[in-house]
Design a protein around this motif. Structure first.
Motif, PDB file in Angstrom:
ATOM      1  N   LEU A  31      -5.763  -0.960  12.026  1.00 27.45           N
ATOM      2  CA  LEU A  31      -7.180  -1.225  12.126  1.00 27.45           C
ATOM      3  C   LEU A  31      -7.996  -1.864  13.222  1.00 27.45           C
ATOM      4  N   ASP A  73     -13.591   2.050   6.067  1.00 29.78           N
ATOM      5  CA  ASP A  73     -12.340   1.644   5.399  1.00 29.78           C
ATOM      6  C   ASP A  73     -12.359   0.760   4.102  1.00 29.78           C
ATOM      7  N   GLN A  74     -12.956  -0.428   4.672  1.00 30.27           N
ATOM      8  CA  GLN A  74     -12.983  -1.446   3.466  1.00 30.27           C
ATOM      9  C   GLN A  74     -14.055  -1.404   2.351  1.00 30.27           C
ATOM     10  N   PRO A  76     -15.962   1.537   1.454  1.00 28.54           N
ATOM     11  CA  PRO A  76     -16.346   3.119   1.502  1.00 28.54           C
ATOM     12  C   PRO A  76     -17.577   3.620   0.550  1.00 28.54           C
ATOM     13  N   SER A 121     -12.277   5.886  11.570  1.00 33.52           N
ATOM     14  CA  SER A 121     -11.865   5.344  10.478  1.00 33.52           C
ATOM     15  C   SER A 121     -11.226   6.239   9.500  1.00 33.52           C
ATOM     16  N   LEU A 124      -7.573   5.380   8.811  1.00 31.89           N
ATOM     17  CA  LEU A 124      -7.618   4.319   7.979  1.00 31.89           C
ATOM     18  C   LEU A 124      -7.675   4.764   6.580  1.00 31.89           C
ATOM     19  N   ARG A 125      -8.444   5.794   6.272  1.00 37.13           N
ATOM     20  CA  ARG A 125      -8.657   6.304   4.939  1.00 37.13           C
ATOM     21  C   ARG A 125      -7.334   7.197   4.460  1.00 37.13           C
ATOM     22  N   SER A 128      -4.951   4.681   3.597  1.00 40.22           N
ATOM     23  CA  SER A 128      -5.161   3.879   2.326  1.00 40.22           C
ATOM     24  C   SER A 128      -4.699   4.958   1.126  1.00 40.22           C
ATOM     25  N   GLU A 261      -8.539  14.709   7.175  1.00 43.51           N
ATOM     26  CA  GLU A 261      -8.896  14.001   5.873  1.00 43.51           C
ATOM     27  C   GLU A 261      -9.313  14.618   4.851  1.00 43.51           C
TER      28      GLU A 261
END
Length: 268
Positions: A31, A73-74, A76, A121, A124-125, A128, A261
């Motif tokens: 991150l 990421d945190q 969305p 990002s 990050l997704r 996750s 992604e």
């Protein structure tokens, strides 16, 4: 230091560091790294457009890009709120400064903060989503492989110009070589994942993904070259020595990462 030596130095230091961050580092390190990359990338774009090294718009661009990488990421489900807030912030500052801020600088700030931050990002997704960490290497593989194969094929047999007004050295032969190289590296990735990491990647699907990402990677490369040519800039920065800056090294990755992604999410 010669160009070749600086490239080798960046590779010797950068590749192991990239592998550690992607495969072995805690999530907060990934991150932090992506927020920093997004911030520096946004600054490079703003400097390219404005022609100045240190401006308030560079600071605003960096902060907004880093926040975007974190927020996407945190939080969305509230990205629209963030994008509207950043647009208000950038235009509000431009209004305060009146004629000092040009429209190109405003657009660079918004594109740098929203698009670059969002693209970074994507890693990050993917993390996750519970995917094996190795999949986070795929955007790099399907970007760098295309660029590397295109370069060597183009230098060897390149004759027909691909986009002479944007990047005179790129050739059609190199472009085709990059697509073939992407397919080969994509198949190698699928083989390694299937053989040793319990993957179930269909080789036909990987060929198609590698081909699509090869096209997208070349569009990404040419897109950022187009911006540099318009503003008369050779490299976006010097962070990676002869490799240039963040946007010189990760231009293709910024386009490829969101595509991978989306594809991986559709394949769940």
């Amino acid at each position: 230091m010669s160009s070749l030596k600086s490239r080798l130095l960046v590779s010797v230091v950068g590749v192991p560091l990239l592998l550690w961050v992607v495969l072995g580092a805690p999530v907060f390190v990934i991150l932090a790294a992506l927020c920093i990359l997004a911030g520096f990338g946004a600054v490079e774009l703003q400097q390219c457009v404005s022609g100045e090294k240190r401006t308030d718009m560079c600071v605003i661009s960096a902060i907004c890009a880093a926040v975007t990488a974190y927020w996407c990421d945190q939080q969305p489900y509230s990205m629209a709120l963030l994008f509207v807030a950043e647009a208000i912030c950038v235009f509000g500052y431009a209004i305060i400064k009146a004629s000092e801020i040009k429209f190109a600088q405003i657009m660079a700030a918004l594109f740098g903060s929203i698009a670059i931050g969002y693209s970074f990002s994507a890693f990050l997704r993917m993390e996750s989503a519970g995917l094996h960490r190795a999949y986070l290497l795929l955007p790099f593989i399907l970007s760098f492989a295309c660029d590397t194969f295109a370069y060597f094929v183009g230098c060897t047999i390149g004759k027909h110009k691909l986009a002479p007004k944007v990047s005179p050295k790129k050739s059609v032969e190199g472009s085709v070589g990059g697509l073939i190289g992407n397919i080969v590296c994509g198949l190698l990735f699928a083989f390694v994942m299937n053989r040793w990491f319990g993957g179930s990647i269909a080789y036909g699907s990987m060929c198609l993904l590698a081909l699509v990402c090869g096209v997208v990677a070349q569009i990404g490369d040419l897109s950022f070259s187009l911006i540099k040519r318009e503003f008369g800039v050779k490299d976006y920065g010097k962070l990676f020595l002869a490799h240039g800056g963040i946007l010189d090294r990760f231009d293709s990755v910024l386009f490829v990462a969101p595509v991978i992604e989306i594809v991986l999410n559709l394949m769940k």
